[in-house]
Design a protein around this motif. Structure first.
Motif, PDB file in Angstrom:
ATOM      1  N   GLU A  38       0.856  -1.198  -0.069  1.00 27.29           N
ATOM      2  CA  GLU A  38      -0.041   0.137   0.091  1.00 27.29           C
ATOM      3  C   GLU A  38       0.884   1.451   0.084  1.00 27.29           C
ATOM      4  O   GLU A  38       1.924   1.364   0.361  1.00 27.29           O
ATOM      5  N   LEU A  39       0.501   2.144  -0.486  1.00 25.72           N
ATOM      6  CA  LEU A  39       1.151   3.552  -0.725  1.00 25.72           C
ATOM      7  C   LEU A  39       1.009   4.528   0.509  1.00 25.72           C
ATOM      8  O   LEU A  39       0.148   5.411   0.809  1.00 25.72           O
ATOM      9  N   THR A  40       1.572   3.648   1.776  1.00 22.27           N
ATOM     10  CA  THR A  40       1.583   4.407   3.046  1.00 22.27           C
ATOM     11  C   THR A  40       3.095   4.826   3.382  1.00 22.27           C
ATOM     12  O   THR A  40       4.119   4.260   2.756  1.00 22.27           O
ATOM     13  N   THR A  41       3.331   5.918   4.117  1.00 22.94           N
ATOM     14  CA  THR A  41       4.848   6.511   4.363  1.00 22.94           C
ATOM     15  C   THR A  41       4.799   6.653   5.865  1.00 22.94           C
ATOM     16  O   THR A  41       3.976   6.957   6.556  1.00 22.94           O
ATOM     17  N   LEU A  42       5.969   6.001   6.309  1.00 23.78           N
ATOM     18  CA  LEU A  42       6.338   5.893   7.613  1.00 23.78           C
ATOM     19  C   LEU A  42       6.723   7.495   8.146  1.00 23.78           C
ATOM     20  O   LEU A  42       7.486   8.189   7.233  1.00 23.78           O
ATOM     21  N   GLY A  43       6.839   7.517   9.198  1.00 19.67           N
ATOM     22  CA  GLY A  43       7.271   9.025   9.620  1.00 19.67           C
ATOM     23  C   GLY A  43       6.486  10.114  10.237  1.00 19.67           C
ATOM     24  O   GLY A  43       5.080   9.654  10.176  1.00 19.67           O
ATOM     25  N   SER A  44       6.814  11.028  10.648  1.00 18.57           N
ATOM     26  CA  SER A  44       5.745  12.062  11.230  1.00 18.57           C
ATOM     27  C   SER A  44       5.586  13.266  10.379  1.00 18.57           C
ATOM     28  O   SER A  44       4.342  13.415  10.042  1.00 18.57           O
ATOM     29  N   GLY A  45       6.507  14.089  10.106  1.00 23.36           N
ATOM     30  CA  GLY A  45       6.288  15.186   9.592  1.00 23.36           C
ATOM     31  C   GLY A  45       7.536  15.544   8.590  1.00 23.36           C
ATOM     32  O   GLY A  45       8.551  14.682   8.539  1.00 23.36           O
ATOM     33  N   ILE A  46       7.380  16.526   7.677  1.00 23.68           N
ATOM     34  CA  ILE A  46       8.444  16.791   6.660  1.00 23.68           C
ATOM     35  C   ILE A  46       8.581  18.294   6.623  1.00 23.68           C
ATOM     36  O   ILE A  46       7.620  19.064   6.516  1.00 23.68           O
ATOM     37  N   THR A  47       9.661  18.813   6.427  1.00 20.00           N
ATOM     38  CA  THR A  47      10.085  19.872   6.226  1.00 20.00           C
ATOM     39  C   THR A  47      10.362  20.410   4.833  1.00 20.00           C
ATOM     40  O   THR A  47      11.348  19.724   4.353  1.00 20.00           O
ATOM     41  N   LEU A  48       9.847  21.140   4.095  1.00 17.04           N
ATOM     42  CA  LEU A  48      10.100  21.449   2.865  1.00 17.04           C
ATOM     43  C   LEU A  48      10.406  23.083   2.601  1.00 17.04           C
ATOM     44  O   LEU A  48       9.854  23.892   2.932  1.00 17.04           O
ATOM     45  N   GLN A  49      11.873  22.984   2.209  1.00 17.05           N
ATOM     46  CA  GLN A  49      12.386  24.323   2.046  1.00 17.05           C
ATOM     47  C   GLN A  49      11.809  24.798   0.603  1.00 17.05           C
ATOM     48  O   GLN A  49      11.311  24.238  -0.242  1.00 17.05           O
ATOM     49  N   PRO A 107       2.707  11.497   5.191  1.00  7.38           N
ATOM     50  CA  PRO A 107       1.720  10.762   4.483  1.00  7.38           C
ATOM     51  C   PRO A 107       0.794  11.653   3.712  1.00  7.38           C
ATOM     52  O   PRO A 107       0.585  11.235   2.375  1.00  7.38           O
ATOM     53  N   GLU A 108       0.607  12.953   3.794  1.00  2.00           N
ATOM     54  CA  GLU A 108      -0.212  13.660   2.939  1.00  2.00           C
ATOM     55  C   GLU A 108       0.336  14.271   1.737  1.00  2.00           C
ATOM     56  O   GLU A 108      -0.198  14.252   0.762  1.00  2.00           O
ATOM     57  N   LEU A 109       1.644  14.213   1.867  1.00  2.00           N
ATOM     58  CA  LEU A 109       2.643  14.677   0.719  1.00  2.00           C
ATOM     59  C   LEU A 109       2.399  13.352  -0.072  1.00  2.00           C
ATOM     60  O   LEU A 109       2.358  13.652  -1.407  1.00  2.00           O
ATOM     61  N   ALA A 110       2.973  12.372   0.363  1.00  2.00           N
ATOM     62  CA  ALA A 110       2.871  10.942  -0.457  1.00  2.00           C
ATOM     63  C   ALA A 110       1.394  10.958  -1.049  1.00  2.00           C
ATOM     64  O   ALA A 110       1.432  10.410  -2.305  1.00  2.00           O
ATOM     65  N   ALA A 111       0.475  10.955  -0.462  1.00  2.00           N
ATOM     66  CA  ALA A 111      -0.827  10.858  -1.194  1.00  2.00           C
ATOM     67  C   ALA A 111      -1.114  11.872  -2.038  1.00  2.00           C
ATOM     68  O   ALA A 111      -1.599  11.576  -3.372  1.00  2.00           O
ATOM     69  N   ILE A 112      -0.612  13.115  -1.977  1.00  2.00           N
ATOM     70  CA  ILE A 112      -0.982  14.132  -3.266  1.00  2.00           C
ATOM     71  C   ILE A 112       0.015  13.546  -4.513  1.00  2.00           C
ATOM     72  O   ILE A 112      -0.394  13.851  -5.549  1.00  2.00           O
ATOM     73  N   LEU A 113       1.023  13.323  -4.271  1.00  2.62           N
ATOM     74  CA  LEU A 113       2.040  12.820  -5.260  1.00  2.62           C
ATOM     75  C   LEU A 113       1.599  11.503  -6.158  1.00  2.62           C
ATOM     76  O   LEU A 113       1.476  11.554  -7.274  1.00  2.62           O
ATOM     77  N   ALA A 114       0.987  10.735  -5.179  1.00  4.12           N
ATOM     78  CA  ALA A 114       0.367   9.383  -5.711  1.00  4.12           C
ATOM     79  C   ALA A 114      -0.748   9.784  -6.556  1.00  4.12           C
ATOM     80  O   ALA A 114      -0.895   9.112  -7.639  1.00  4.12           O
ATOM     81  N   ASP A 115      -1.766  10.688  -6.143  1.00  3.79           N
ATOM     82  CA  ASP A 115      -2.887  10.925  -6.967  1.00  3.79           C
ATOM     83  C   ASP A 115      -2.384  11.547  -8.304  1.00  3.79           C
ATOM     84  O   ASP A 115      -2.873  11.394  -9.372  1.00  3.79           O
ATOM     85  N   GLU A 116      -1.220  12.712  -8.049  1.00  6.09           N
ATOM     86  CA  GLU A 116      -1.079  13.121  -9.552  1.00  6.09           C
ATOM     87  C   GLU A 116      -0.018  12.057 -10.429  1.00  6.09           C
ATOM     88  O   GLU A 116      -0.087  12.198 -11.644  1.00  6.09           O
ATOM     89  N   VAL A 117       0.273  11.056  -9.730  1.00  2.00           N
ATOM     90  CA  VAL A 117       1.079   9.880 -10.614  1.00  2.00           C
ATOM     91  C   VAL A 117      -0.053   9.401 -11.389  1.00  2.00           C
ATOM     92  O   VAL A 117       0.288   9.024 -12.544  1.00  2.00           O
TER      93      VAL A 117
END
Length: 375
Positions: A38-49, A107-117
């Motif tokens: 499944e397209l799940t992502t471990l971790g808590s948050g991410i900092t995007l510069q 996980p929200e970033l991963a979901a956004i990218l997966a939808d766009e893929v």
């Protein structure tokens, strides 16, 4: 015509997803082999510069990222008791029309990218990885874990710091621990937390947090690396709370929410850098498969996204896939990535082995000036 007609991307993380989106939009047939079921992502948050946000805007997902995350334009430095020492304007490395930084739930970033893929037309093969690669010169035959095999004009290893593709290519580079470990928790955002604030000193090397949404944030504590299994799962909250006892201000509220071991992640700071070239024949590495560094500069995701953007640009503009294309890819990526990795490691080393005259502002300023320019 693009230099490639079909591509296999191994790994559907940040780098692999970004590359798949750009290539599929350019008319390339893209398959993604993703080992997770499944397209799940471990971790808590991410900092995007800002330079990461610039690529996300090019991908057409900036508005979704902006709506999901928390933007801010300054960095706070605090004493262990929580008192503010300095408020530093953060550089907008993505340009004046983008914020300096966005924090968001990984996980929200991963979901956004997966939808766009999927919207771009790429095919995602879940629960699948590559077992063997045969380079015939004009194509690579990839043998997949589901028993199938297919020929591709290009195979891209975007399968992370412990890349299987890197091993299949015979590149004997492994991640190296830096001596630091980080505890992270995704939790409720206290109202006073409106940006990243860092504390150097106290019981940990670094205590920090980053807002990820209207009501959420991730907090982290960096200590000397310990064996990963040295703290039992059920004991993780107590251990993290004990470390957090040394900090005041917002940490008084954060500490009360450190109760659920399922929301706590512990990992080591590690680094990796593959020498140029990153390709062997028609298979090339990008993202964490080629380079990784401790998050002291928060440039990990940005450098992965830049890899994807540059490689896609070159593949879509060229008439053929040849040595010159891979050389240009390295000319535009290797020195830049190396500078980020080395600077990130230097900052970590200054924490482990304090140097009175360490030029932290100068080092960070040089990296900021570099990444503000498009690669």
């Amino acid at each position: 015509m693009p230099a490639v007609g079909n591509v296999l991307v191994v790994g559907c993380g940040t780098a692999g997803s970004a590359l798949a989106i750009l290539l599929a939009r350019g008319g390339v047939a893209v398959d993604i082999a993703e080992i997770k079921p499944e397209l799940t992502t471990l971790g808590s948050g991410i900092t995007l510069q800002g330079n990461a946000l610039r690529v996300l805007r090019d991908l057409g997902v900036w508005e979704k990222v902006s709506a999901s995350g928390f933007a801010f334009d300054s960095l706070g430095l605090r004493a262990p008791d929580g008192s503010l020492l300095a408020e530093i304007p953060d550089a907008r490395t993505g340009g004046p029309d983008l914020p300096a930084t966005v924090g968001m739930n990984r996980p929200e970033l991963a979901a956004i990218l997966a939808d766009e893929v999927r919207a771009a037309g790429a095919r995602i093969m879940l629960g699948t990885t590559v077992n063997a690669l045969e380079d015939a010169g004009d194509a690579v035959r990839a043998h997949l874990s589901d028993g199938t095999a297919a020929a591709y004009d290009l195979v891209v290893g975007a399968d992370g710091i412990r890349s299987k593709v890197r091993g299949l290519l015979g590149i004997e580079v492994a991640p190296e621990p830096t001596g630091m470990g980080i505890w992270r928790i995704h939790t409720r955002r206290p109202k006073q937390v409106e940006r990243t604030d860092l504390i150097y000193g106290g019981p940990c090397y670094i205590a920090g947090y980053c807002p990820t949404g209207p009501d959420t944030m991730y907090a982290y504590l960096v200590e000397k690396a310990r064996p990963r299994a040295s703290v039992a799962e059920a004991d993780k909250p107590a251990h993290m709370r004990a470390l957090a006892e040394g900090y005041g201000g917002a940490w008084d509220e954060i500490r009360q929410d450190i109760t659920d071991p399922d929301r706590i992640n512990y990992t080591w700071f590690e680094s990796l850098l593959v020498d140029r070239p990153w390709n062997r024949g028609r298979t090339v590495l990008i993202g964490d498969a080629a380079h990784a560094c401790p998050p002291t500069l928060a440039q990990g995701a940005a450098q992965c996204l830049e890899d994807a953007a540059v490689l896609a640009e070159l593949l879509l503009a060229a008439d053929e896939l040849d040595t010159r294309l891979f050389e240009e890819f390295m000319d535009r990526r290797h020195a830049r990535v190396k500078a980020v990795v080395e600077a990130s490691l230097q900052l970590a080393d200054w924490q482990l082995n304090p140097v009175p005259d360490a030029d932290v502002p100068g080092l960070m300023g040089r990296v900021t000036a570099m990444v503000a320019k498009r690669p």
